[in-house]
Design an enzyme around this catalytic site. Structure first.
Site, PDB file in Angstrom:
ATOM      1  N   ARG A   8      -2.610 -15.334  -0.649  1.00 14.19           N
ATOM      2  CA  ARG A   8      -2.202 -13.927  -0.623  1.00 14.19           C
ATOM      3  C   ARG A   8      -2.481 -13.245  -1.951  1.00 14.19           C
ATOM      4  O   ARG A   8      -2.336 -13.841  -3.011  1.00 14.19           O
ATOM      5  CB  ARG A   8      -0.697 -13.812  -0.332  1.00 14.19           C
ATOM      6  CG  ARG A   8      -0.195 -12.374  -0.238  1.00 14.19           C
ATOM      7  CD  ARG A   8       1.324 -12.314  -0.263  1.00 14.19           C
ATOM      8  NE  ARG A   8       1.875 -12.760  -1.538  1.00 14.19           N
ATOM      9  CZ  ARG A   8       1.896 -12.021  -2.645  1.00 14.19           C
ATOM     10  NH1 ARG A   8       1.390 -10.794  -2.637  1.00 14.19           N
ATOM     11  NH2 ARG A   8       2.413 -12.506  -3.768  1.00 14.19           N
ATOM     12  N   ALA A   9      -2.916 -11.983  -1.874  1.00 15.71           N
ATOM     13  CA  ALA A   9      -3.014 -11.130  -3.042  1.00 15.71           C
ATOM     14  C   ALA A   9      -2.362  -9.801  -2.682  1.00 15.71           C
ATOM     15  O   ALA A   9      -2.302  -9.428  -1.506  1.00 15.71           O
ATOM     16  CB  ALA A   9      -4.467 -10.916  -3.464  1.00 15.71           C
ATOM     17  N   SER A  10      -1.879  -9.088  -3.692  1.00 17.88           N
ATOM     18  CA  SER A  10      -1.087  -7.895  -3.411  1.00 17.88           C
ATOM     19  C   SER A  10      -1.910  -6.714  -2.934  1.00 17.88           C
ATOM     20  O   SER A  10      -1.464  -5.934  -2.097  1.00 17.88           O
ATOM     21  CB  SER A  10      -0.290  -7.496  -4.667  1.00 17.88           C
ATOM     22  OG  SER A  10       0.628  -8.516  -5.006  1.00 17.88           O
ATOM     23  N   THR A  11      -3.125  -6.546  -3.463  1.00 18.27           N
ATOM     24  CA  THR A  11      -3.936  -5.391  -3.110  1.00 18.27           C
ATOM     25  C   THR A  11      -5.333  -5.836  -2.684  1.00 18.27           C
ATOM     26  O   THR A  11      -5.753  -6.961  -2.960  1.00 18.27           O
ATOM     27  CB  THR A  11      -4.071  -4.420  -4.298  1.00 18.27           C
ATOM     28  OG1 THR A  11      -4.850  -5.045  -5.341  1.00 18.27           O
ATOM     29  CG2 THR A  11      -2.705  -4.049  -4.854  1.00 18.27           C
ATOM     30  N   GLN A  14      -7.732  -7.117  -5.317  1.00 13.43           N
ATOM     31  CA  GLN A  14      -7.570  -8.477  -5.827  1.00 13.43           C
ATOM     32  C   GLN A  14      -8.187  -9.475  -4.852  1.00 13.43           C
ATOM     33  O   GLN A  14      -8.252  -9.221  -3.653  1.00 13.43           O
ATOM     34  CB  GLN A  14      -6.083  -8.782  -6.031  1.00 13.43           C
ATOM     35  CG  GLN A  14      -5.431  -7.897  -7.087  1.00 13.43           C
ATOM     36  CD  GLN A  14      -3.932  -8.121  -7.169  1.00 13.43           C
ATOM     37  OE1 GLN A  14      -3.284  -8.412  -6.174  1.00 13.43           O
ATOM     38  NE2 GLN A  14      -3.373  -7.980  -8.363  1.00 13.43           N
TER      39      GLN A  14
END
Length: 222
Positions: A8-11, A14
């Site tokens: 997972r990445a926030s945006t 990324q």
């Protein structure tokens, strides 16, 4: 046991796949394989995560979730983390995190020593709670510093807010007003919504015509 890797990445800016090689190497060195990958770009402070929910739906009792760090799984508040843990434990799924060595017990066979296995699970649960709390605090601290930075920039006259894509705006005006293309055609070529085309054009016309003449006609011309 199936091992499901969660990245997972926030945006979207990324790279959620950044740790993929590390996870792959980790399981390979221990003689295991990753059954499936679940990858998404969404905030860890929310439970609205389609891929994580799909993983939990697909997993069976005894399977494991593999993550790089606990903060990839959660930056949730206490209630959110409690709910996520309940979802995971209700299916008897283990969490294996590269930054938490005590979680590696899920890959080991302790059937001959149930006491040791139980103790390690208890320690691992406590460590997971602690790291989840740290991840949440880090998230809150970064949000606070960001807000403080914006306030300071506004007070100093340095913060202008989100800046428009000047080139894209110029293309919209050229296609729409100079080449006479419809709103729908312009939106398709520029890769934006029709509403954005209308907004950009109206702003341009308003700046060119302070009295706002012709703006309403422009918005209705598709």
């Amino acid at each position: 046991m199936y091992i499901f890797a969660y990245l997972r990445a926030s945006t979207r800016e990324q790279d959620a796949k950044r740790a993929k090689n590390r996870l792959q190497q980790f399981v390979t060195e221990r003689g295991h394989r990753i059954a499936s990958w679940y990858i998404e770009n969404v905030s860890g402070a929310s439970l609205q995560r389609p891929e994580l929910m799909r993983l939990l739906e697909n997993a069976a009792p005894g399977d494991a979730i593999l993550i790089e760090q606990v903060d990839r799984l959660s930056r949730l508040d206490d209630d959110g983390w409690k709910l996520l843990k309940e979802l995971i434990s209700s299916k008897s799924i283990s969490i294996i995190s590269l930054d938490l060595p005590t979680s590696y017990v899920a890959l080991e066979n302790h059937r001959g020593d149930e006491f040791t296995a139980a103790m390690l699970r208890a320690i691992n649960s406590m460590m997971l709670d602690m790291l989840a709390a740290i991840a949440r605090k880090d998230y809150q601290d970064r949000r606070r510093r960001q807000s403080e930075g914006i306030v300071k920039a506004v007070e100093g006259g340095k913060f202008k807010g989100r800046q428009p894509n000047i080139l894209m705006h110029k293309n919209v005006i050229k296609l729409r007003l100079h080449n006479g293309m419809s709103i729908r055609e312009t939106a398709s070529i520029c890769g934006i919504s029709e509403r954005q085309v209308i907004r950009i054009t109206q702003r341009h016309l308003s700046n060119s015509d302070p009295e706002g003449k012709g703006v309403d006609d422009e918005a209705n011309s598709i």
